[in-house]
Design an enzyme around this catalytic site. Structure first.
Site, PDB file in Angstrom:
ATOM      1  N   SER A 168      34.527  -6.205 -12.418  1.00 53.03           N
ATOM      2  CA  SER A 168      34.297  -4.762 -12.390  1.00 53.03           C
ATOM      3  C   SER A 168      33.453  -4.337 -13.575  1.00 53.03           C
ATOM      4  O   SER A 168      33.501  -4.958 -14.651  1.00 53.03           O
ATOM      5  CB  SER A 168      35.658  -4.066 -12.465  1.00 53.03           C
ATOM      6  OG  SER A 168      35.494  -2.706 -12.786  1.00 53.03           O
ATOM      7  N   TYR A 218      44.514  -2.907 -16.488  1.00 50.75           N
ATOM      8  CA  TYR A 218      43.766  -3.326 -15.287  1.00 50.75           C
ATOM      9  C   TYR A 218      42.408  -3.902 -15.692  1.00 50.75           C
ATOM     10  O   TYR A 218      42.020  -5.005 -15.284  1.00 50.75           O
ATOM     11  CB  TYR A 218      43.566  -2.129 -14.329  1.00 50.75           C
ATOM     12  CG  TYR A 218      42.387  -2.320 -13.407  1.00 50.75           C
ATOM     13  CD1 TYR A 218      42.477  -3.132 -12.286  1.00 50.75           C
ATOM     14  CD2 TYR A 218      41.149  -1.721 -13.692  1.00 50.75           C
ATOM     15  CE1 TYR A 218      41.376  -3.350 -11.478  1.00 50.75           C
ATOM     16  CE2 TYR A 218      40.048  -1.938 -12.890  1.00 50.75           C
ATOM     17  CZ  TYR A 218      40.168  -2.745 -11.777  1.00 50.75           C
ATOM     18  OH  TYR A 218      39.066  -2.962 -10.983  1.00 50.75           O
ATOM     19  N   LYS A 223      40.545  -7.973 -15.669  1.00 51.96           N
ATOM     20  CA  LYS A 223      39.231  -8.401 -15.157  1.00 51.96           C
ATOM     21  C   LYS A 223      38.477  -9.184 -16.236  1.00 51.96           C
ATOM     22  O   LYS A 223      37.851 -10.211 -15.946  1.00 51.96           O
ATOM     23  CB  LYS A 223      38.416  -7.192 -14.692  1.00 51.96           C
ATOM     24  CG  LYS A 223      39.000  -6.480 -13.486  1.00 51.96           C
ATOM     25  CD  LYS A 223      39.017  -7.376 -12.256  1.00 51.96           C
ATOM     26  CE  LYS A 223      39.660  -6.724 -11.050  1.00 51.96           C
ATOM     27  NZ  LYS A 223      39.863  -7.643  -9.928  1.00 51.96           N
TER      28      LYS A 223
HETATM   29  C1  UD1 Z   1      37.979   2.916 -11.901  1.00 50.48           C
HETATM   30  C2  UD1 Z   1      37.678   1.738 -12.790  1.00 50.48           C
HETATM   31  C3  UD1 Z   1      37.042   0.649 -12.001  1.00 50.48           C
HETATM   32  C4  UD1 Z   1      37.956   0.250 -10.886  1.00 50.48           C
HETATM   33  C5  UD1 Z   1      38.266   1.442 -10.022  1.00 50.48           C
HETATM   34  C6  UD1 Z   1      39.319   0.989  -9.030  1.00 50.48           C
HETATM   35  C7  UD1 Z   1      37.246   2.200 -15.103  1.00 50.48           C
HETATM   36  C8  UD1 Z   1      36.233   2.651 -16.104  1.00 50.48           C
HETATM   37  N1  UD1 Z   1      36.802   2.140 -13.845  1.00 50.48           N
HETATM   38  O1  UD1 Z   1      36.745   3.490 -11.528  1.00 50.48           O
HETATM   39  O2  UD1 Z   1      36.815  -0.473 -12.791  1.00 50.48           O
HETATM   40  O3  UD1 Z   1      37.403  -0.772 -10.142  1.00 50.48           O
HETATM   41  O4  UD1 Z   1      38.760   2.517 -10.813  1.00 50.48           O
HETATM   42  O5  UD1 Z   1      40.264   1.903  -8.738  1.00 50.48           O
HETATM   43  O6  UD1 Z   1      38.362   1.924 -15.425  1.00 50.48           O
HETATM   44  N2  UD1 Z   1      37.379  11.876 -10.399  1.00 50.48           N
HETATM   45  C9  UD1 Z   1      37.627  13.232 -10.341  1.00 50.48           C
HETATM   46  N3  UD1 Z   1      38.692  13.654  -9.595  1.00 50.48           N
HETATM   47  C10 UD1 Z   1      39.507  12.790  -8.912  1.00 50.48           C
HETATM   48  C11 UD1 Z   1      39.233  11.394  -8.995  1.00 50.48           C
HETATM   49  C12 UD1 Z   1      38.161  10.972  -9.754  1.00 50.48           C
HETATM   50  O7  UD1 Z   1      36.909  14.048 -10.937  1.00 50.48           O
HETATM   51  O8  UD1 Z   1      40.459  13.234  -8.284  1.00 50.48           O
HETATM   52  C13 UD1 Z   1      36.228  11.416 -11.191  1.00 50.48           C
HETATM   53  C14 UD1 Z   1      36.646  10.502 -12.332  1.00 50.48           C
HETATM   54  O9  UD1 Z   1      36.941  11.260 -13.482  1.00 50.48           O
HETATM   55  C15 UD1 Z   1      35.388   9.648 -12.483  1.00 50.48           C
HETATM   56  C16 UD1 Z   1      34.805   9.577 -11.074  1.00 50.48           C
HETATM   57  O10 UD1 Z   1      35.396  10.651 -10.356  1.00 50.48           O
HETATM   58  O11 UD1 Z   1      34.489  10.291 -13.323  1.00 50.48           O
HETATM   59  C17 UD1 Z   1      35.116   8.273 -10.362  1.00 50.48           C
HETATM   60  O12 UD1 Z   1      36.517   8.037 -10.450  1.00 50.48           O
HETATM   61  P1  UD1 Z   1      37.250   6.863  -9.629  1.00 50.48           P
HETATM   62  O13 UD1 Z   1      36.851   6.926  -8.207  1.00 50.48           O
HETATM   63  O14 UD1 Z   1      38.700   6.956  -9.945  1.00 50.48           O
HETATM   64  O15 UD1 Z   1      36.626   5.515 -10.215  1.00 50.48           O
HETATM   65  P2  UD1 Z   1      36.464   5.034 -11.723  1.00 50.48           P
HETATM   66  O16 UD1 Z   1      37.470   5.640 -12.597  1.00 50.48           O
HETATM   67  O17 UD1 Z   1      35.033   5.181 -12.079  1.00 50.48           O
END
Ligand code: UD1
Length: 339
Positions: free
Chosen positions: A124, A149, A153
């Site tokens: 990842s 987590y 990785k």
């Molecule tokens: C995270 C992990 C990634 C992992 C993935 C699996 C990190 C940096 N990244 O990705 O390695 O493979 O999860 O689950 O640890 N967001 C919102 N509202 C929400 C959900 C998300 O605003 O309800 C935003 C988050 O703040 C982020 C973006 O959307 O900025 C993507 O979030 P998400 O889909 O959870 O993925 P990552 O956190 O990037």
């Protein structure tokens, strides 16, 4: 080639099974159904017209894995099966280290014992932490992980590298995924998170479908054009195809101790608000959302430099973020019960 796909009923695993079949490989699915279910296998069957062997086995169970290797005679392994909830890993680190690392050791040992020489691992972009330079290349230094987590990785990559270099006759590739989204264009398979989704796109589609009241955008004061985080969102089918390319590349290697890592992203970063706007536009739906505080552990911005995977594997992202958001929405409509 017969390929063991651990976590083959999961989100990325199921799409990879379909692409493996298309490319002429014979996938064998192993999944403990912890975060997936048997309907996924039906979806795979409908798309491919084939009923691939499925074993409900936990990859931590060395005896069952050994018995499986003895029976099936694999040519390669793609290892997806793992826990992946970042927040949960902070609360239950031992569960994450145990599940994600023991299963890896079990598989590597079985591969050695049964002379299986090709291994593709789900890593990842989380291994880069918050990089100081963007886009990230494979040479961008890894930083201490933000979560257990993420640490599983990073440790897994090191275990695989050390094992390969100890000359056991195993060749390996770690794929560092950016943010996989979307669903199969047939809407027969897609993302099926258990409980409340923690990832952005399933939360968006469930909210738009009326299953959740509102999406909270985590933070609007980041140093980005609109203040929300930037990610490299990659269509899950494109990501699945990268696994097929990785197996091909492993097969071509004559070095018995070949090990390499590849970023798998589109090379483009979009903010969370840009993604929401695209979702609304391509699907003609309005999303109920509010801006909330930052989520602990989130990286401000990250996107891939994908030259290495483009040039060495001849893999390119073919689908856009809009394609992925259309497919994700069609999938949600398919699985949401009629009101
Ligand atoms: C995270 C992990 C990634 C992992 C993935 C699996 C990190 C940096 N990244 O990705 O390695 O493979 O999860 O689950 O640890 N967001 C919102 N509202 C929400 C959900 C998300 O605003 O309800 C935003 C988050 O703040 C982020 C973006 O959307 O900025 C993507 O979030 P998400 O889909 O959870 O993925 P990552 O956190 O990037």
């Amino acid at each position: 080639m017969k390929i063991l796909v651990t976590g083959g009923a999961g989100f990325i695993g199921s799409h990879t099974v379909v692409e493996l079949d298309k490319a002429g490989f014979e996938p064998v699915i192993v999944d403990n159904l912890y975060n997936s279910n048997l309907d996924v296998l039906e979806g795979i069957k409908e798309i491919t017209g084939k009923d691939f062997p499925f074993y409900q086995i936990d990859c931590n169970n060395a005896e069952q894995i050994r018995a499986l290797f003895a029976k099936e005679k694999f040519d390669g392994v793609i290892h997806f099966a793992a826990y992946k909830a970042v927040g949960e890993s902070v609360e239950k680190p031992l569960n994450y280290y145990e599940n994600n690392l023991i299963s890896l050791l079990v598989l590597l040992r079985a591969m050695k014992e049964f002379n299986v020489d090709k291994f593709v691992f789900s890593s990842s972009c989380t291994v880069y932490g918050q990089p100081t330079e963007l886009p990230v290349t494979e040479n961008t230094p890894r930083l201490p992980a933000n979560s257990p987590y993420g640490n599983t990785k990073a440790i897994a990559e090191d275990i695989i590298r050390d094992h390969v270099h100890s000359a056991p006759g195993i060749k390996a590739i770690c794929l560092r995924y950016f943010n996989p989204i979307g669903a199969h264009e047939t809407s027969l398979i897609g993302e099926l998170p258990n409980g409340v989704p923690s990832n952005l796109v399933p939360f968006i589609t469930q909210t738009a479908a009326g299953l959740r009241k509102s999406l909270t955008v985590f933070g609007s004061d980041y140093d980005t054009p609109d203040g929300t985080c930037i990610r490299d969102f990659i269509h899950v089918v494109d990501l699945a195809k990268a696994h097929v390319k990785a197996l091909g590349l492993l097969d071509e290697q004559t070095d018995a101790d070949y090990y390499d890592v590849f970023n798998v992203g589109t090379g483009e970063g979009y903010t969370v608000l840009e993604l929401i706007k695209t979702f609304e536009e391509v699907n003609g739906v309005k999303l109920n959302y509010t801006i909330g505080p930052r989520r602990a552990g989130d990286v401000e911005k990250i996107y891939a430099q994908s030259d290495k995977v483009n040039n060495v594997m001849k893999w390119h992202a073919e689908k856009s973020m809009a394609d992925a958001l259309r497919d994700a929405w069609n999938w949600q409509l398919k699985i949401t019960p009629e009101k």
